[in-house]
Design a protein around this motif. Structure first.
Motif, PDB file in Angstrom:
ATOM      1  N   ASP A   1      89.835  -8.016  20.627  1.00  0.00           N
ATOM      2  CA  ASP A   1      90.316  -9.378  20.357  1.00  0.00           C
ATOM      3  C   ASP A   1      89.581 -10.089  19.233  1.00  0.00           C
ATOM      4  OD1 ASP A   1      87.890  -9.955  21.550  1.00  0.00           O
ATOM      5  OD2 ASP A   1      88.723 -11.064  23.239  1.00  0.00           O
ATOM      6  N   GLY A   2      88.751  -9.353  18.495  1.00  0.00           N
ATOM      7  CA  GLY A   2      88.052  -9.959  17.367  1.00  0.00           C
ATOM      8  C   GLY A   2      86.798 -10.725  17.733  1.00  0.00           C
ATOM      9  N   ALA A   3      86.471 -10.827  19.019  1.00  0.00           N
ATOM     10  CA  ALA A   3      85.280 -11.571  19.430  1.00  0.00           C
ATOM     11  C   ALA A   3      84.018 -10.872  18.935  1.00  0.00           C
ATOM     12  CB  ALA A   3      85.241 -11.708  20.949  1.00  0.00           C
ATOM     13  N   GLN A   4      83.028 -11.678  18.562  1.00  0.00           N
ATOM     14  CA  GLN A   4      81.779 -11.136  18.049  1.00  0.00           C
ATOM     15  C   GLN A   4      80.619 -11.503  18.960  1.00  0.00           C
ATOM     16  OE1 GLN A   4      81.578 -12.486  13.976  1.00  0.00           O
ATOM     17  NE2 GLN A   4      83.126 -11.016  13.331  1.00  0.00           N
TER      18      GLN A   4
ATOM     19  N   PRO B   1      80.547 -21.032  20.833  1.00  0.00           N
ATOM     20  CA  PRO B   1      80.784 -20.198  22.012  1.00  0.00           C
ATOM     21  C   PRO B   1      82.229 -19.692  22.028  1.00  0.00           C
ATOM     22  CG  PRO B   1      79.621 -22.199  22.619  1.00  0.00           C
ATOM     23  CD  PRO B   1      80.043 -22.355  21.185  1.00  0.00           C
ATOM     24  N   TRP B   2      82.410 -18.436  22.350  1.00  0.00           N
ATOM     25  CA  TRP B   2      83.731 -17.829  22.375  1.00  0.00           C
ATOM     26  C   TRP B   2      84.590 -18.482  23.441  1.00  0.00           C
ATOM     27  CZ3 TRP B   2      86.445 -15.441  26.287  1.00  0.00           C
ATOM     28  CH2 TRP B   2      87.593 -14.748  25.906  1.00  0.00           C
ATOM     29  N   SER B   3      85.863 -18.629  23.138  1.00  0.00           N
ATOM     30  CA  SER B   3      86.836 -19.035  24.167  1.00  0.00           C
ATOM     31  C   SER B   3      88.118 -18.270  23.872  1.00  0.00           C
ATOM     32  CB  SER B   3      87.078 -20.551  24.174  1.00  0.00           C
ATOM     33  OG  SER B   3      87.641 -20.956  22.949  1.00  0.00           O
ATOM     34  N   ALA B   4      88.866 -18.004  24.916  1.00  0.00           N
ATOM     35  CA  ALA B   4      90.117 -17.273  24.750  1.00  0.00           C
ATOM     36  C   ALA B   4      91.051 -18.042  23.838  1.00  0.00           C
ATOM     37  CB  ALA B   4      90.765 -17.060  26.123  1.00  0.00           C
ATOM     38  N   ALA B   5      91.762 -17.297  23.004  1.00  0.00           N
ATOM     39  CA  ALA B   5      92.709 -17.932  22.092  1.00  0.00           C
ATOM     40  C   ALA B   5      93.796 -18.642  22.886  1.00  0.00           C
ATOM     41  CB  ALA B   5      93.322 -16.886  21.164  1.00  0.00           C
ATOM     42  N   GLU B   6      94.150 -19.800  22.426  1.00  0.00           N
ATOM     43  CA  GLU B   6      95.226 -20.539  23.078  1.00  0.00           C
ATOM     44  C   GLU B   6      96.570 -19.848  22.762  1.00  0.00           C
ATOM     45  OE1 GLU B   6      94.969 -23.183  25.081  1.00  0.00           O
ATOM     46  OE2 GLU B   6      92.789 -23.041  24.905  1.00  0.00           O
TER      47      GLU B   6
ATOM     48  N   GLU C   1      65.874   1.539  21.662  1.00  0.00           N
ATOM     49  CA  GLU C   1      66.742   2.284  20.746  1.00  0.00           C
ATOM     50  C   GLU C   1      68.073   2.646  21.410  1.00  0.00           C
ATOM     51  OE1 GLU C   1      66.570   6.526  18.323  1.00  0.00           O
ATOM     52  OE2 GLU C   1      65.512   6.330  20.234  1.00  0.00           O
ATOM     53  N   GLU C   2      68.022   3.181  22.603  1.00  0.00           N
ATOM     54  CA  GLU C   2      69.243   3.600  23.300  1.00  0.00           C
ATOM     55  C   GLU C   2      70.115   2.407  23.673  1.00  0.00           C
ATOM     56  OE1 GLU C   2      70.572   6.721  24.120  1.00  0.00           O
ATOM     57  OE2 GLU C   2      69.131   7.266  22.585  1.00  0.00           O
ATOM     58  N   LEU C   3      69.496   1.347  24.163  1.00  0.00           N
ATOM     59  CA  LEU C   3      70.278   0.160  24.530  1.00  0.00           C
ATOM     60  C   LEU C   3      70.918  -0.481  23.305  1.00  0.00           C
ATOM     61  CD1 LEU C   3      67.960  -1.426  27.238  1.00  0.00           C
ATOM     62  CD2 LEU C   3      70.082  -0.132  27.605  1.00  0.00           C
ATOM     63  N   ALA C   4      70.203  -0.485  22.183  1.00  0.00           N
ATOM     64  CA  ALA C   4      70.765  -1.045  20.956  1.00  0.00           C
ATOM     65  C   ALA C   4      71.974  -0.227  20.502  1.00  0.00           C
ATOM     66  CB  ALA C   4      69.700  -1.094  19.861  1.00  0.00           C
ATOM     67  N   ARG C   5      71.900   1.088  20.676  1.00  0.00           N
ATOM     68  CA  ARG C   5      73.046   1.945  20.318  1.00  0.00           C
ATOM     69  C   ARG C   5      74.267   1.571  21.167  1.00  0.00           C
ATOM     70  NH1 ARG C   5      70.617   6.560  20.480  1.00  0.00           N
ATOM     71  NH2 ARG C   5      70.355   6.669  18.251  1.00  0.00           N
ATOM     72  N   HIS C   6      74.058   1.398  22.471  1.00  0.00           N
ATOM     73  CA  HIS C   6      75.171   1.032  23.351  1.00  0.00           C
ATOM     74  C   HIS C   6      75.686  -0.377  23.047  1.00  0.00           C
ATOM     75  CE1 HIS C   6      74.853   4.738  25.397  1.00  0.00           C
ATOM     76  NE2 HIS C   6      73.763   4.451  26.085  1.00  0.00           N
ATOM     77  N   ALA C   7      74.786  -1.291  22.708  1.00  0.00           N
ATOM     78  CA  ALA C   7      75.218  -2.646  22.341  1.00  0.00           C
ATOM     79  C   ALA C   7      76.071  -2.599  21.078  1.00  0.00           C
ATOM     80  CB  ALA C   7      74.003  -3.557  22.143  1.00  0.00           C
ATOM     81  N   GLY C   8      75.707  -1.743  20.137  1.00  0.00           N
ATOM     82  CA  GLY C   8      76.502  -1.587  18.919  1.00  0.00           C
ATOM     83  C   GLY C   8      77.882  -1.025  19.206  1.00  0.00           C
ATOM     84  N   HIS C   9      77.943  -0.035  20.111  1.00  0.00           N
ATOM     85  CA  HIS C   9      79.252   0.495  20.515  1.00  0.00           C
ATOM     86  C   HIS C   9      80.106  -0.636  21.107  1.00  0.00           C
ATOM     87  CE1 HIS C   9      77.250   4.655  21.224  1.00  0.00           C
ATOM     88  NE2 HIS C   9      77.728   4.584  20.001  1.00  0.00           N
ATOM     89  N   ALA C  10      79.479  -1.427  21.979  1.00  0.00           N
ATOM     90  CA  ALA C  10      80.214  -2.522  22.628  1.00  0.00           C
ATOM     91  C   ALA C  10      80.698  -3.538  21.600  1.00  0.00           C
ATOM     92  CB  ALA C  10      79.337  -3.186  23.683  1.00  0.00           C
ATOM     93  N   ASP C  11      79.881  -3.833  20.587  1.00  0.00           N
ATOM     94  CA  ASP C  11      80.288  -4.772  19.526  1.00  0.00           C
ATOM     95  C   ASP C  11      81.580  -4.305  18.864  1.00  0.00           C
ATOM     96  OD1 ASP C  11      77.941  -6.206  19.898  1.00  0.00           O
ATOM     97  OD2 ASP C  11      76.964  -5.452  18.093  1.00  0.00           O
ATOM     98  N   ILE C  12      81.601  -3.044  18.477  1.00  0.00           N
ATOM     99  CA  ILE C  12      82.760  -2.514  17.749  1.00  0.00           C
ATOM    100  C   ILE C  12      84.006  -2.511  18.637  1.00  0.00           C
ATOM    101  CG2 ILE C  12      83.719  -0.411  16.713  1.00  0.00           C
ATOM    102  CD1 ILE C  12      80.784   0.140  15.739  1.00  0.00           C
ATOM    103  N   ILE C  13      83.842  -2.059  19.871  1.00  0.00           N
ATOM    104  CA  ILE C  13      84.994  -1.995  20.775  1.00  0.00           C
ATOM    105  C   ILE C  13      85.544  -3.391  21.052  1.00  0.00           C
ATOM    106  CG2 ILE C  13      85.728  -1.394  23.121  1.00  0.00           C
ATOM    107  CD1 ILE C  13      83.686   0.985  22.867  1.00  0.00           C
ATOM    108  N   ARG C  14      84.656  -4.354  21.326  1.00  0.00           N
ATOM    109  CA  ARG C  14      85.121  -5.714  21.612  1.00  0.00           C
ATOM    110  C   ARG C  14      85.829  -6.313  20.405  1.00  0.00           C
ATOM    111  NH1 ARG C  14      84.695  -9.904  25.545  1.00  0.00           N
ATOM    112  NH2 ARG C  14      86.216 -11.398  24.774  1.00  0.00           N
TER     113      ARG C  14
END
Length: 196
Positions: free
Chosen positions: A165-168, A187-192, A148-161
């Motif tokens: 730069d829009g990465a999901q 797979p994500w790659s930096a925008a050109e 539960e706690e790790l999922a909460r932190h992963a969700g925070h990280a999703d929103i911040i990321r």
């Protein structure tokens, strides 16, 4: 994702914990030191801070300072050390923080696999939840709370990321783990950079 499987209970806990840790780690994939410290929402959280804090949470007890006493008391030094886990200091790097995170991730998942979920434990006070005294529980309770706690932190990280730069998460996990594309994510790659 922890793919569907017929596993025993403890394997399920270990896999779900590892899945959340994988997502948190992937949230930092491809970020610069500056980006890792950005706080693009109203929160004071950054990706680097979430990785660092999660690394603290999964650390073995002997690598943590202080503890919460009965009645919910915590020393000023222990509180300061805990609060320090929420942001990268000037003398810390994202790469160094991820290195510690990776080591602790392997250790905590291995430890979970070695524990009987029915083992009875004493859970220390958690004054941030209004729990001022220790409680009796089983490791099963602890593992579900951990997910539960790790999922909460992963969700925070999703929103911040996404704000940076829009990465999901799906595309970041594919890139961070070297997995191939799926019908739903590349797979994500930096925008050109734009050419003129």
């Amino acid at each position: 994702m922890y793919a569907p499987a017929v596993h025993d209970e403890i394997t399920g806990y270990a896999e779900y914990v590892d899945q959340q840790l994988e997502a948190i780690r992937a949230s930092a994939h491809g970020l610069t030191e500056e980006q890792a410290r950005l706080t693009p929402t109203r929160s004071a959280l950054s990706i680097g801070g979430i990785v660092k804090h999660t690394s603290y949470v999964i650390a073995p007890p002997d690598e943590k300072q202080g503890r919460v006493e009965e009645g919910g008391e915590i020393s000023a030094d222990a509180y300061a050390a805990f609060m320090d886990t929420f942001a990268l200091r000037a003398d810390e790097t994202l790469a160094g923080t991820i290195e510690v995170f990776d080591r602790r991730r392997v250790a905590v998942v291995e430890w979970i696999r070695s524990v009987d979920p029915a083992e009875e434990i004493t859970v220390p006070p958690a004054p941030w939840y209004g729990l001022m005294h220790s409680s009796q529980a089983t490791m099963r309770y602890s593992f579900v709370h951990f997910v539960e706690e790790l999922a909460r932190h992963a969700g925070h990280a999703d929103i911040i990321r996404e704000q940076i730069d829009g990465a999901q998460t799906g595309e970041l996990v594919l890139a961070d783990t070297g997995r191939p594309a799926t019908p739903f994510a590349q797979p994500w790659s930096a925008a050109e950079p734009a050419t003129t």
